[in-house]
Enzyme design. Structure first.
Site, PDB file in Angstrom:
ATOM      1  N   TRP A 140       0.838  -1.214   0.000  1.00  0.00           N
ATOM      2  CA  TRP A 140       0.000   0.000   0.000  1.00  0.00           C
ATOM      3  C   TRP A 140       0.863   1.250   0.000  1.00  0.00           C
ATOM      4  CZ3 TRP A 140      -4.223  -1.013  -2.097  1.00  0.00           C
ATOM      5  CH2 TRP A 140      -4.942  -2.182  -1.807  1.00  0.00           C
ATOM      6  N   ASP A 173      -1.973   6.668   6.262  1.00  0.00           N
ATOM      7  CA  ASP A 173      -2.977   5.726   5.773  1.00  0.00           C
ATOM      8  C   ASP A 173      -3.261   4.776   6.930  1.00  0.00           C
ATOM      9  OD1 ASP A 173      -4.448   3.682   4.673  1.00  0.00           O
ATOM     10  OD2 ASP A 173      -3.057   3.240   3.033  1.00  0.00           O
ATOM     11  N   LYS A 223     -12.361  -2.104   6.489  1.00  0.00           N
ATOM     12  CA  LYS A 223     -11.666  -2.956   7.452  1.00  0.00           C
ATOM     13  C   LYS A 223     -12.256  -2.764   8.851  1.00  0.00           C
ATOM     14  CE  LYS A 223      -8.620  -3.282   3.943  1.00  0.00           C
ATOM     15  NZ  LYS A 223      -7.831  -2.427   3.077  1.00  0.00           N
TER      16      LYS A 223
HETATM   17  C1  LIG Z   1      -7.275  -1.932   1.910  1.00  0.00           C
HETATM   18  C2  LIG Z   1      -6.243  -0.880   1.966  1.00  0.00           C
HETATM   19  C3  LIG Z   1      -6.151   0.134   0.994  1.00  0.00           C
HETATM   20  C4  LIG Z   1      -7.029   0.163  -0.239  1.00  0.00           C
HETATM   21  O1  LIG Z   1      -8.349   0.456   0.053  1.00  0.00           O
HETATM   22  P1  LIG Z   1      -9.418   0.644  -1.127  1.00  0.00           P
HETATM   23  O2  LIG Z   1     -10.622   1.088  -0.375  1.00  0.00           O
HETATM   24  O3  LIG Z   1      -9.565  -0.660  -1.824  1.00  0.00           O
HETATM   25  O4  LIG Z   1      -8.918   1.699  -2.036  1.00  0.00           O
HETATM   26  C5  LIG Z   1      -5.183   1.103   1.165  1.00  0.00           C
HETATM   27  N1  LIG Z   1      -4.352   1.095   2.223  1.00  0.00           N
HETATM   28  C6  LIG Z   1      -4.404   0.136   3.161  1.00  0.00           C
HETATM   29  C7  LIG Z   1      -3.453   0.169   4.310  1.00  0.00           C
HETATM   30  C8  LIG Z   1      -5.344  -0.880   3.064  1.00  0.00           C
HETATM   31  O5  LIG Z   1      -5.400  -1.840   4.008  1.00  0.00           O
END
Ligand SMILES: *Cc1c(COP(=O)(O)O)cnc(C)c1O
Length: 360
Positions: A101, A171, A195
């Site tokens: 990511w 993030d 999540k």
């Molecule tokens: C799942 C995830 C993403 C991507 O999320 P989307 O909603 O599919 O764009 C980005 N960063 C992290 C740390 C993630 O776990």
């Protein structure tokens, strides 16, 4: 009710209470005579829903009044671009590369300016969080970017970098609301909802007000923080239903005692699994102990056939989605907030049985 224990990395399990509330309110939301899916986003009802969701998130994370909370579309991925498009004023940012990511965020940011990768754990398969030395940080960076929890590799930061006056951007997609964070340490936090908050598609952005500024006119209107902040996340039609579900999750978390209570439960859940991994002769964790995630726990047997057999038999026993990410292999148990402790205990019981049966 045939619910499984769903260890999916995302979209992932939601609290049963939340799903039950959503079901009971499906046809007629609190006397409105309609579903939340059917009501105008300009109605008083919906205004109450989105305001309550924001207020509850502010309370849960203790978000100061000089931060805006935005509910945006396009998942976390869109933030990989929105962050540089809105924050790269001088055209330079520091990034730490701790996994897939981070890498995606880095390549997206490179479209808009100079990216300085201050540290990376890539050569070791992202199995740890690199030591960060502030002497190597760019003094003139627009922001400093980290991924607080690495969903695929199962690592997390246990201490935040000291970035001085350079805003820290995080993030937090896979560990928001799972442990206590001091929001004032960040300039911007973003997280995809699927999540720890709700359905996929929504991203929550928590941004310090001084970082909300006018941007280059060619930046699409929908990708400007200022537009969404000025319109309280109601610039266009927001993902109304998904925000409503996030709101129910926030209520559930508040009832449970808030983030500090949740953190205790998460630490207990993770400890059950890690303690077993540390003592097993068959299963092993794949990351450095100090950097272990509370949310995503990757592990292997060291034997691909045995891994596949484990995943299959676990699923037959109601323990599903334990296959590791294709880039790591083996297994991964995602044990987000909504995964009950019973699910983790059941998984460890099953691993013990599997180990006893298949010991060589
Ligand atoms: C799942 C995830 C993403 C991507 O999320 P989307 O909603 O599919 O764009 C980005 N960063 C992290 C740390 C993630 O776990």
């Amino acid at each position: 009710m045939n619910r499984v224990y769903n260890f999916s990395a995302g979209p992932s399990t939601l609290p049963v209470e939340v799903l039950e509330t959503a079901r009971s309110e499906m046809l007629n939301w609190r006397g409105s005579g309609m579903s939340v899916m059917e009501m105008s986003h300009r109605s008083k009802w919906y205004d109450d829903i989105i305001k309550k969701a924001e207020a509850d998130l502010r309370e849960l994370m203790n978000i100061p009044s000089n931060y805006k909370v935005l509910f945006l579309q396009g998942g976390a991925w869109t933030q990989f671009a929105m962050v540089p498009m809105n924050l790269m004023k001088k055209g330079k940012a520091d990034y730490v590369n701790t996994g897939s990511w981070s890498k995606k965020a880095i390549s997206e940011a490179r479209k808009y300016g100079k990216v300085n990768v201050v540290a990376s754990s890539e050569s070791a398969g992202f199995t740890y969080i690199p030591e960060l030395n502030p002497d190597t940080f760019s003094r003139d960076a627009d922001y400093f970017y980290i991924t607080t929890n690495n969903t695929i590799y199962g690592t997390r930061y246990t201490k935040l970098p000291e970035t001085g006056s350079v805003p820290l951007v995080a993030d937090m997609s896979s560990n928001i609301l799972s442990e206590v964070y001091d929001v004032t340490k960040f300039g911007l936090i973003f997280a995809g909802a699927q999540k720890n908050m709700g359905p996929a598609g929504v991203a929550v952005v928590i941004i310090r007000e001084d970082l909300i500024t006018d941007v280059q006119p060619e930046v699409p209107t929908m990708l400007q923080y200022k537009v969404h902040a000025e319109n309280s996340s109601l610039f266009n039609t927001p993902p109304c239903y998904s925000i409503y579900i996030c709101g129910l999750v926030f209520e559930w978390l508040k009832k449970l005692g808030g983030v500090s209570e949740m953190q205790k439960i998460n630490e207990e859940k993770a400890a059950i699994l890690y303690d077993f991994l540390d003592n097993s002769k068959m299963f092993k964790g794949t990351v450095r102990k100090e950097d272990r995630s509370l949310m995503n726990v990757p592990f292997v047997t060291g034997n691909k056939e045995l891994d596949a057999q484990f995943i299959k038999e676990a699923a037959e026993n109601g323990l599903v989605n334990l296959k590791g990410h294709r880039s790591v292999g083996g297994m991964r148990a995602s044990i987000y907030n909504a995964m009950p402790i019973e699910g983790v205990k059941k998984l460890v019981e099953f691993m013990k049985e599997f180990e006893a049966k298949n010991r060589v």
